[in-house]
Design a protein around this motif. Structure first.
Motif, PDB file in Angstrom:
ATOM      1  N   PRO A 327       0.806  -1.230   0.000  1.00 24.66           N
ATOM      2  CA  PRO A 327       0.000   0.000   0.000  1.00 24.66           C
ATOM      3  C   PRO A 327       0.833   1.271   0.000  1.00 24.66           C
ATOM      4  O   PRO A 327       0.471   2.243  -0.672  1.00 24.66           O
ATOM      5  CB  PRO A 327      -0.819  -0.121   1.298  1.00 24.66           C
ATOM      6  CG  PRO A 327      -0.949  -1.588   1.517  1.00 24.66           C
ATOM      7  CD  PRO A 327       0.358  -2.166   1.063  1.00 24.66           C
ATOM      8  N   VAL A 328       1.953   1.260   0.722  1.00 26.27           N
ATOM      9  CA  VAL A 328       2.785   2.470   0.745  1.00 26.27           C
ATOM     10  C   VAL A 328       3.725   2.516  -0.462  1.00 26.27           C
ATOM     11  O   VAL A 328       4.050   3.586  -0.973  1.00 26.27           O
ATOM     12  CB  VAL A 328       3.576   2.578   2.082  1.00 26.27           C
ATOM     13  CG1 VAL A 328       4.633   1.497   2.198  1.00 26.27           C
ATOM     14  CG2 VAL A 328       4.247   3.941   2.212  1.00 26.27           C
ATOM     15  N   LEU A 329       4.153   1.341  -0.944  1.00 20.41           N
ATOM     16  CA  LEU A 329       5.008   1.315  -2.137  1.00 20.41           C
ATOM     17  C   LEU A 329       4.299   1.949  -3.329  1.00 20.41           C
ATOM     18  O   LEU A 329       4.899   2.736  -4.076  1.00 20.41           O
ATOM     19  CB  LEU A 329       5.407  -0.120  -2.491  1.00 20.41           C
ATOM     20  CG  LEU A 329       6.482  -0.794  -1.630  1.00 20.41           C
ATOM     21  CD1 LEU A 329       6.617  -2.267  -2.012  1.00 20.41           C
ATOM     22  CD2 LEU A 329       7.822  -0.097  -1.781  1.00 20.41           C
ATOM     23  N   PHE A 330       3.013   1.593  -3.493  1.00 19.81           N
ATOM     24  CA  PHE A 330       2.267   2.095  -4.637  1.00 19.81           C
ATOM     25  C   PHE A 330       1.408   3.310  -4.291  1.00 19.81           C
ATOM     26  O   PHE A 330       0.968   4.032  -5.196  1.00 19.81           O
ATOM     27  CB  PHE A 330       1.370   0.987  -5.202  1.00 19.81           C
ATOM     28  CG  PHE A 330       2.145  -0.172  -5.767  1.00 19.81           C
ATOM     29  CD1 PHE A 330       2.655  -0.126  -7.050  1.00 19.81           C
ATOM     30  CD2 PHE A 330       2.379  -1.314  -5.001  1.00 19.81           C
ATOM     31  CE1 PHE A 330       3.379  -1.181  -7.573  1.00 19.81           C
ATOM     32  CE2 PHE A 330       3.101  -2.383  -5.517  1.00 19.81           C
ATOM     33  CZ  PHE A 330       3.609  -2.318  -6.810  1.00 19.81           C
ATOM     34  N   GLY A 331       1.145   3.517  -2.991  1.00 18.43           N
ATOM     35  CA  GLY A 331       0.263   4.609  -2.591  1.00 18.43           C
ATOM     36  C   GLY A 331       0.965   5.919  -2.362  1.00 18.43           C
ATOM     37  O   GLY A 331       0.404   6.988  -2.637  1.00 18.43           O
ATOM     38  N   ALA A 332       2.205   5.890  -1.857  1.00 22.01           N
ATOM     39  CA  ALA A 332       2.911   7.151  -1.580  1.00 22.01           C
ATOM     40  C   ALA A 332       3.162   7.967  -2.854  1.00 22.01           C
ATOM     41  O   ALA A 332       2.871   9.169  -2.841  1.00 22.01           O
ATOM     42  CB  ALA A 332       4.204   6.878  -0.810  1.00 22.01           C
TER      43      ALA A 332
END
Length: 447
Positions: A327-332
């Motif tokens: 989620p943070v790899l692709f969301g940030a």
């Protein structure tokens, strides 16, 4: 073109073709899948020492002590038939996945591979018993090569139609069995010849002994902190460009399996553990809260001044506690984000290797257990049952926040500017809409 864009283009042109070739290469794919299948067996073998340690937990109970005295052999069987036969399971798993990829008779491929491996590695002792010392991790790399070679020979015979074909109407299982006759005969002659010439040339050594000697520099390289740091950075570099780091698992997994087996054997004998890195330490420490140790970034996003990043942080928190950071790899996002390149690749590798440095120099216990994926702190503690582990991982979290926060603040400020521009545009449209309504009212028009 900016400097980072040029750098991105250069690395993409190098890394993407390599990753695609590794991922599509049928032999490496079979090795990767085979190593994954071994996970439950490794888990069972890893549990043996913790089970023996239960004796100390119930030291005041005479009944428990007596049970352990009389039944320790059951735990030893768990070790023997898991890690003690890991090479056999490797042959079966890789032969299965490789033959499945080629769509040839899977049972036959497994049988031929096992037959080949037994020819190369098993001896008969003077008392008539079998010498199976290479069924454990010492025969792991021989198992990989034998499985691949045997399946390839079988495929060659079937594709060239160098097999005995039965008439129409004969059941498939009978026909497939007869097709095995010629490749089995060839493999028997080939591997017996290999064994004979290797033993004759080396003074009686077996193929696994030669192969271990040849591969010693490669296998032993991961006992070097600089090499491990390079591997960690390479994995993070792959992730940064959107390539799953699992592309390296066909190379790393067999070494990790061998290291874990040797550590468990040393722990059982109350000897010093030889290795500081296994698959478990990579999962628990290098990938702590996800590749790049990204929990610090998640915390930074949760206290962000912008609504978008606060939402991404809230969504990413719970998965991060279980080591899942997509989620943070692709969301940030982190992937292809030039602002986060330094904290993710360089910072994440340094934070990830920090516990391994402590293990290497004896400040933290070396691993002998590969636990399953568990939430924050539990997985790291279970690798070696060292009470200092949670404190080391707290340091990792604080370091992660300190490394990511300054870079994230740049992103947060950029997002604040963007949100302000969007809000101004909305207000501008609202003003024009209001004026239009007022003008229509003055003209007495109603739509």
């Amino acid at each position: 073109m900016s400097l980072f864009a040029s750098f991105e283009k250069l690395l993409s042109s190098i890394l993407l073709p390599i990753a695609e070739k590794i991922d599509k290469q049928v032999h490496l794919s079979a090795v990767k899948k085979g190593m994954v299948v071994l996970t439950p067996i490794l888990l069972l073998g890893s549990m043996a020492y913790p089970l023996k340690a239960l004796k100390n937990v119930f030291s005041d109970s005479a009944a428990v002590q007596e049970w352990f005295i009389n039944n320790t052999y059951l735990i030893d069987l768990l070790i023997k038939f898991s890690l003690g036969f890991i090479a056999i399971y490797t042959v079966i798993a890789i032969a299965y996945f490789l033959s499945e990829g080629y769509k040839i008779y899977t049972v036959g491929a497994i049988a031929l591979s096992l037959f080949s491996y037994l020819i190369l590695t098993t001896s008969v002792n003077p008392d008539g018993s079998l010498d199976i010392r290479f069924f454990d991790s010492k025969g792991l790399f021989t198992a990989i090569f034998v499985a691949i070679a045997s399946v390839e020979i079988y495929r060659f015979f079937t594709e060239r139609k160098l097999v005995i074909r039965m008439p129409e109407g004969v059941p498939d299982f009978v026909s497939s069995s007869f097709e095995l006759i010629t490749p089995t005969a060839f493999i028997a002659v080939l591997f017996i010849s290999i064994r004979y010439f290797v033993a004759d040339f080396t003074g009686g050594l077996l193929v696994p002994e030669i192969l271990m000697e040849v591969l010693a520099p490669v296998v032993g390289s991961l006992d070097n902190l600089w090499v491990v740091w390079f591997v960690i950075m390479l994995r993070l570099l792959f992730w940064f460009f959107g390539i799953h780091s699992a592309v390296l698992s066909p190379i790393l997994s067999p070494i990790f399996v061998q290291y874990l087996s040797e550590n468990i054997a040393a722990k059982t004998l109350a000897e010093e553990l030889p290795h500081f890195v296994t698959g478990g330490t990579f999962s628990a420490f290098v990938n702590f809260t996800g590749s790049g140790v990204t929990l610090g970034l998640v915390i930074a996003m949760m206290i962000a001044k912008t609504q978008r990043y606060r939402k991404v942080g809230q969504v990413s928190l719970v998965p991060s506690l279980f080591g899942i950071n997509e989620p943070v790899l692709f969301g940030a996002p982190i992937i292809l984000n030039p602002i986060l390149f330094i904290p993710f690749v360089l910072g994440g590798s340094l934070i990830g290797i920090f516990p391994l440095v402590l293990m290497k120099y004896g400040f933290l216990a070396k691993p002998f257990f590969d636990p399953p994926y568990l939430p924050l702190f539990f997985e790291g503690y279970l690798t070696a049952f060292d009470w200092k582990t949670p404190f080391v991982q707290l340091v990792q979290i604080m370091a992660s926040f300190c490394v990511y926060y300054p870079f994230f603040r740049i992103m947060d400020k950029q997002e604040m500017i963007r949100e302000a521009e969007v809000q101004a545009e909305k207000e501008k449209k609202s003003v024009f809409s209001k004026k239009d309504d007022e003008l229509l009212d003055e003209l007495g028009l109603d739509f």
